[in-house]
Design an enzyme around this catalytic site. Sequence first.
Site, PDB file in Angstrom:
ATOM      1  N   ILE A   1     -37.150  -8.739  35.134  1.00 32.89           N
ATOM      2  CA  ILE A   1     -37.918  -8.984  36.353  1.00 32.89           C
ATOM      3  C   ILE A   1     -37.026  -8.865  37.587  1.00 32.89           C
ATOM      4  CG2 ILE A   1     -39.204 -10.769  37.613  1.00 32.89           C
ATOM      5  CD1 ILE A   1     -40.125 -11.745  34.743  1.00 32.89           C
ATOM      6  N   ASP A   2     -35.799  -9.379  37.496  1.00 34.52           N
ATOM      7  CA  ASP A   2     -34.870  -9.306  38.611  1.00 34.52           C
ATOM      8  C   ASP A   2     -34.526  -7.857  38.942  1.00 34.52           C
ATOM      9  OD1 ASP A   2     -33.526 -10.721  40.537  1.00 34.52           O
ATOM     10  OD2 ASP A   2     -31.785 -11.178  39.305  1.00 34.52           O
TER      11      ASP A   2
END
Length: 661
Positions: A402-403
């Site tokens: 996600i990052d």
Amino acid sequence: MTATTDGSAGAVGPRAAAASTTYDTDASASALDTAAARAAERAVEHLLALQDPEGWWKGDLETNVTMDAEDLLLRQFLGILDADTTRAAALHIRREQREDGAWATFYGGPGEVSATVEAYVALRLAGDPPEAPHMARAAAWVRARGGIAAARVFTRIWLALFGWWRWEDLPELPPELLFLPKWFPLNIYDFGCWARQTIVPLTVVSAKRPVRPAPFPLDELHTDPARPNPPTPLAPVTGWDGLFQRLDKALHAYHRVAPRALRRTAMNLAARWIVERQENDGCWGGIQPPAVYSVIALHLLGYDLQHPVMRAGLESLDRFAVWREDGSRMVEACQSPVWDTCLATIALADGGLPADHPALVKAVDWMLDEEITRTGDWAVRRPGLPPGGWAFEFHNDNYPDIDDTAEVVLALRRVRHPDPARVEAAVARGARWTLGMQSRNGAWGAFDADNTSPFPNKLPFCDFGEVVDPPSADVTAHVVEMLAHEGQAQDPRTRRGVEWLLAHQEPNGAWFGRWGVNHVYGTGSVLPALTSAGLPVSHPAIRRAVRWLGTVQNEDGGWGEDLRSYHDEEWIGRGASTASQTAWALIALLAAGERESEPVRRGVGWLAGTQREDGSWDEPYFTGTGFPWDFSINYHLYRQVFPLTALGRYVYGEPSPGSVR
């Protein structure tokens, strides 16, 4: 690594500031602007020279010598340890030893028992005799701290593979764990993806309990060789520790009576799970520990070394090795090309490179090719969510990050690409997937949604670091910043993320940093997100953060925070100034409208004054985090990309949501 006379490997006190060359902060604003612009130009030139012809960037990912020691132990276990690899690894391991005989897990850090035990055993494999002064110091240091019995479970598993430790004295991890349904506590999806990929193969190892002939004894690492594992009393049954200790005793009893057919079925299920998750490059999850244990598990289940799965796995491990000019060999725990490439793209664009520069276009082409469009294990918690996003590594299609996805989208938006429709489609998929991975509390973790079970960390087996993936401020901030730049600042899901961030500000005004060290990283991530999402710079939360950054700035003008801040409040915001952490503080302050402030002037001056002639910065300190305190990382590209980003924003201004310069 340079050690001090007390063996602290260059450690600094929590209130100490690093001595370094500094820019004259009393100089005029125009002189500082000129110096910053020139520093940015040199940094752009240096970073461009590091780009691979295919379009990506990748800096070395340095961790600690357990990676190198376990690589040698694996090869010894499989019977493929060769002299050249052993000699090169030993050269690196010896160089990292502290004067007191121990090994640390990060530059300037204290000695650590498990790292020292594993490094010592690796050097014994390389032929270093126990009576050699550096080996005798290491053994004495280990004995003084409880011997092998004080080492973590993973270290003792490696020793058990050669009979240096009894399997009966290790926590039990049965393969029948894979039968637990996804809703049941302690099912494999309750663990973070990195732990899950490690635990599944280790269930096979735990069931098989193999022992290879030990090439030498290790009596010198025990406080009492006759009693290598002195008994310790159980914790009270009324607490979680006591409950899980008794569960472990029950699992040991089950090991002796486990039905053979059931166990065989469980191990076959584990093998299928492992093989199905092998990546195209032969690795598992793009990280070294799951790959190592998967190779061992499959070998124990009858896969010979020439089997395509095994051959590809071993070849992938060879690619984790970094060979130095002096002949030493360092093993990376992971490789970070997607992360490094998106950060480099942002840095170059913010640092003044034209948006249609060929290097940026080539980087975007490569990132677009790395998009993951297939469903992975994240879908266990989010069934039906269409795939999209990016991983951290070259190959890790099961676990997009996600990052990384948030930062890749921000990077793609910095570039004027000749095929805007292709970029638009990839961004739309990435943003949709990221929104779908929001946890129930409004924030985001790194790989999974709602991976917050309290039970995995209670297991006696799980003493090696964080094994769940709860939401964090830094990941949530990057997602909020990305969504704001995508025109979704007022989306209710984005606002929930903002509310979560505001609720999780520390009393001192900072934010905790999960994936970077530490509060400087968290704060450097959150302030750009809040201002991008529309909070005015006069907001009380932003002002508190600005004040905190001012109080922890070092006398030399830089910022630094030691890894010890993860377990000692005295170290919060304190440590030798580093290029990456100074940049994070500046990125936060610039986002908060502090360009003309004295802290920003001094910080920019520090970056300009400490830059090397070739446009780079030195940074021996570890500013990246794998597991807070337990596993630390020196991303060698951090010292280049973040200072350039900070200098670029100082010189050219803050990036506007939705704009391409």
